[in-house]
Motif scaffolding. Structure first.
Motif, PDB file in Angstrom:
ATOM      1  N   GLN A  75      12.677 -13.404  -4.753  1.00  0.00           N
ATOM      2  CA  GLN A  75      11.669 -12.676  -5.521  1.00  0.00           C
ATOM      3  C   GLN A  75      10.824 -13.654  -6.323  1.00  0.00           C
ATOM      4  OE1 GLN A  75      13.251  -9.640  -8.064  1.00  0.00           O
ATOM      5  NE2 GLN A  75      11.251  -9.001  -8.819  1.00  0.00           N
ATOM      6  N   VAL A  76       9.497 -13.567  -6.177  1.00  0.00           N
ATOM      7  CA  VAL A  76       8.583 -14.435  -6.906  1.00  0.00           C
ATOM      8  C   VAL A  76       8.391 -13.881  -8.316  1.00  0.00           C
ATOM      9  CG1 VAL A  76       6.265 -15.422  -6.972  1.00  0.00           C
ATOM     10  CG2 VAL A  76       7.398 -15.061  -4.763  1.00  0.00           C
ATOM     11  N   THR A  77       8.612 -14.731  -9.317  1.00  0.00           N
ATOM     12  CA  THR A  77       8.421 -14.308 -10.703  1.00  0.00           C
ATOM     13  C   THR A  77       7.090 -14.812 -11.281  1.00  0.00           C
ATOM     14  OG1 THR A  77       9.661 -16.220 -11.519  1.00  0.00           O
ATOM     15  CG2 THR A  77      10.906 -14.205 -11.088  1.00  0.00           C
ATOM     16  N   ALA A 126      -4.387 -11.285  -0.705  1.00  0.00           N
ATOM     17  CA  ALA A 126      -3.441 -11.858   0.254  1.00  0.00           C
ATOM     18  C   ALA A 126      -2.209 -12.391  -0.466  1.00  0.00           C
ATOM     19  CB  ALA A 126      -4.110 -12.963   1.063  1.00  0.00           C
ATOM     20  N   HIS A 127      -2.418 -12.977  -1.631  1.00  0.00           N
ATOM     21  CA  HIS A 127      -1.273 -13.503  -2.374  1.00  0.00           C
ATOM     22  C   HIS A 127      -0.377 -12.365  -2.865  1.00  0.00           C
ATOM     23  CE1 HIS A 127       1.044 -16.399  -4.609  1.00  0.00           C
ATOM     24  NE2 HIS A 127       0.850 -15.746  -5.738  1.00  0.00           N
ATOM     25  N   ARG A 128      -0.986 -11.265  -3.293  1.00  0.00           N
ATOM     26  CA  ARG A 128      -0.200 -10.116  -3.735  1.00  0.00           C
ATOM     27  C   ARG A 128       0.628  -9.545  -2.576  1.00  0.00           C
ATOM     28  NH1 ARG A 128      -3.864  -8.291  -6.528  1.00  0.00           N
ATOM     29  NH2 ARG A 128      -4.900  -7.002  -4.953  1.00  0.00           N
ATOM     30  N   GLN A 129       0.029  -9.480  -1.381  1.00  0.00           N
ATOM     31  CA  GLN A 129       0.773  -9.029  -0.203  1.00  0.00           C
ATOM     32  C   GLN A 129       1.952  -9.954   0.069  1.00  0.00           C
ATOM     33  OE1 GLN A 129      -2.353  -9.062   2.742  1.00  0.00           O
ATOM     34  NE2 GLN A 129      -2.532  -6.823   2.687  1.00  0.00           N
ATOM     35  N   PHE A 189       5.641 -10.255   2.172  1.00  0.00           N
ATOM     36  CA  PHE A 189       5.705 -11.246   3.241  1.00  0.00           C
ATOM     37  C   PHE A 189       6.489 -12.504   2.887  1.00  0.00           C
ATOM     38  CE2 PHE A 189       2.160  -8.665   4.770  1.00  0.00           C
ATOM     39  CZ  PHE A 189       2.561  -8.470   6.086  1.00  0.00           C
ATOM     40  N   VAL A 190       6.766 -12.721   1.587  1.00  0.00           N
ATOM     41  CA  VAL A 190       7.588 -13.878   1.224  1.00  0.00           C
ATOM     42  C   VAL A 190       8.931 -13.832   1.943  1.00  0.00           C
ATOM     43  CG1 VAL A 190       8.486 -12.742  -0.870  1.00  0.00           C
ATOM     44  CG2 VAL A 190       8.529 -15.233  -0.689  1.00  0.00           C
ATOM     45  N   PHE A 208       5.063 -11.782  10.387  1.00  0.00           N
ATOM     46  CA  PHE A 208       4.475 -12.624   9.350  1.00  0.00           C
ATOM     47  C   PHE A 208       3.154 -13.218   9.823  1.00  0.00           C
ATOM     48  CE2 PHE A 208       3.943 -16.814   7.348  1.00  0.00           C
ATOM     49  CZ  PHE A 208       4.013 -16.476   6.002  1.00  0.00           C
ATOM     50  N   TYR A 209       3.121 -13.737  11.049  1.00  0.00           N
ATOM     51  CA  TYR A 209       1.888 -14.323  11.561  1.00  0.00           C
ATOM     52  C   TYR A 209       0.851 -13.256  11.871  1.00  0.00           C
ATOM     53  CZ  TYR A 209      -1.499 -16.522  14.601  1.00  0.00           C
ATOM     54  OH  TYR A 209      -2.684 -16.940  15.162  1.00  0.00           O
ATOM     55  N   ASN A 210       1.229 -12.240  12.600  1.00  0.00           N
ATOM     56  CA  ASN A 210       0.250 -11.268  13.095  1.00  0.00           C
ATOM     57  C   ASN A 210      -0.306 -10.360  12.004  1.00  0.00           C
ATOM     58  OD1 ASN A 210      -0.030 -11.484  16.160  1.00  0.00           O
ATOM     59  ND2 ASN A 210       2.171 -11.657  15.865  1.00  0.00           N
ATOM     60  N   ASP A 211       0.497 -10.060  10.970  1.00  0.00           N
ATOM     61  CA  ASP A 211       0.042  -9.140   9.925  1.00  0.00           C
ATOM     62  C   ASP A 211      -0.406  -9.841   8.648  1.00  0.00           C
ATOM     63  OD1 ASP A 211       0.643  -7.193  11.706  1.00  0.00           O
ATOM     64  OD2 ASP A 211       2.339  -6.362  10.617  1.00  0.00           O
ATOM     65  N   TRP A 212      -0.149 -11.166   8.545  1.00  0.00           N
ATOM     66  CA  TRP A 212      -0.552 -11.853   7.306  1.00  0.00           C
ATOM     67  C   TRP A 212      -1.215 -13.204   7.586  1.00  0.00           C
ATOM     68  CZ3 TRP A 212       0.643 -16.251   4.333  1.00  0.00           C
ATOM     69  CH2 TRP A 212       0.137 -16.224   3.018  1.00  0.00           C
ATOM     70  N   ALA A 213      -0.522 -14.135   8.193  1.00  0.00           N
ATOM     71  CA  ALA A 213      -1.026 -15.506   8.316  1.00  0.00           C
ATOM     72  C   ALA A 213      -2.213 -15.626   9.263  1.00  0.00           C
ATOM     73  CB  ALA A 213       0.101 -16.435   8.771  1.00  0.00           C
TER      74      ALA A 213
END
Length: 210
Positions: free
Chosen positions: A58-60, A71-74, A79-80, A116-121
């Motif tokens: 989890q990113v804090t 994109a960062h919020r997603q 996606f992390v 991860f690649y197809n829906d984000w990267a």
């Protein structure tokens, strides 16, 4: 004569990168500037510094460059943990970065078939990366991730070695930031305690009482 593709270990740009990095303990707003210089000098697309929980799930908090807020919020929200390299990264020794092209069992062809690649990267033209844990405390993990486009190509072994030459400097800057935070906290606590004593109050574990 074709310019060398080797990343520089010296020179004005590298010196400025280190100067910015070691300015972060005084002004932590320098982290995005450090990431911007890191992207430029390493011929990369984008970079992120993530503060995560101890399990690195989890990113804090984070600093980023060349990743838009949406994109960062997603990434932070979902996606992390969908990243195909993350489960294996948790098992790799901390204190260094690893090339996604060279050092993970998820090879490039398989990566192109992932969610991860197809829906984000893919929409961000992110194809390659170096990533790793640069600092781990009792309750948190700090990771550095740098990405390249398809046209920029993968991070080869000399590139990865260059990043790992830099990692001890990053770790030292983080340690200095944490030390500065502790000193500021002690200074503030001492100021509050002094004011309380002058006002006739006693600070105790459960709060304050007359």
């Amino acid at each position: 004569m074709e310019a060398s593709r080797l990343l520089p270990y010296c020179g004005a740009a590298y010196d400025e990168l280190l100067d910015t990095l070691y300015a972060t303990p005084v002004d932590q707003q320098c982290w995005p500037a450090f990431l911007e210089q890191l992207v430029r000098i390493s011929r990369s697309r984008s970079a992120r510094m993530l503060v995560l929980d101890r399990a690195a799930e989890q990113v804090t908090s984070s600093a980023k460059i060349n990743i838009d807020d949406g994109a960062h919020r997603q990434y932070v929200d979902y996606f992390v943990n969908a990243c195909p390299w993350r489960p294996e990264l948790r098992e790799k020794p901390p204190g260094r970065l690893y090339s996604t092209y060279l050092d993970f069992s998820c090879r490039q062809k398989r990566f192109y078939g992932t969610e991860f690649y197809n829906d984000w990267a893919r929409q961000l033209d992110i194809h390659h990366g170096v990533c790793g844990t640069v600092y781990q405390g009792e309750d948190h993990t700090i990771q550095l991730l740098v990405q390249r486009t398809d046209g920029q190509g993968p991070y080869d072994q000399p590139d990865t070695d260059w990043f790992n030459h830099l990692v001890p400097h990053v770790r030292r800057a983080i340690e200095l930031c944490r030390h500065g935070e502790r000193l500021r906290w002690r200074g503030e606590a001492g100021s509050v305690a002094g004011s309380a004593r002058r006002a006739g109050w006693t600070i105790c574990a459960s709060g304050r009482k007359p």
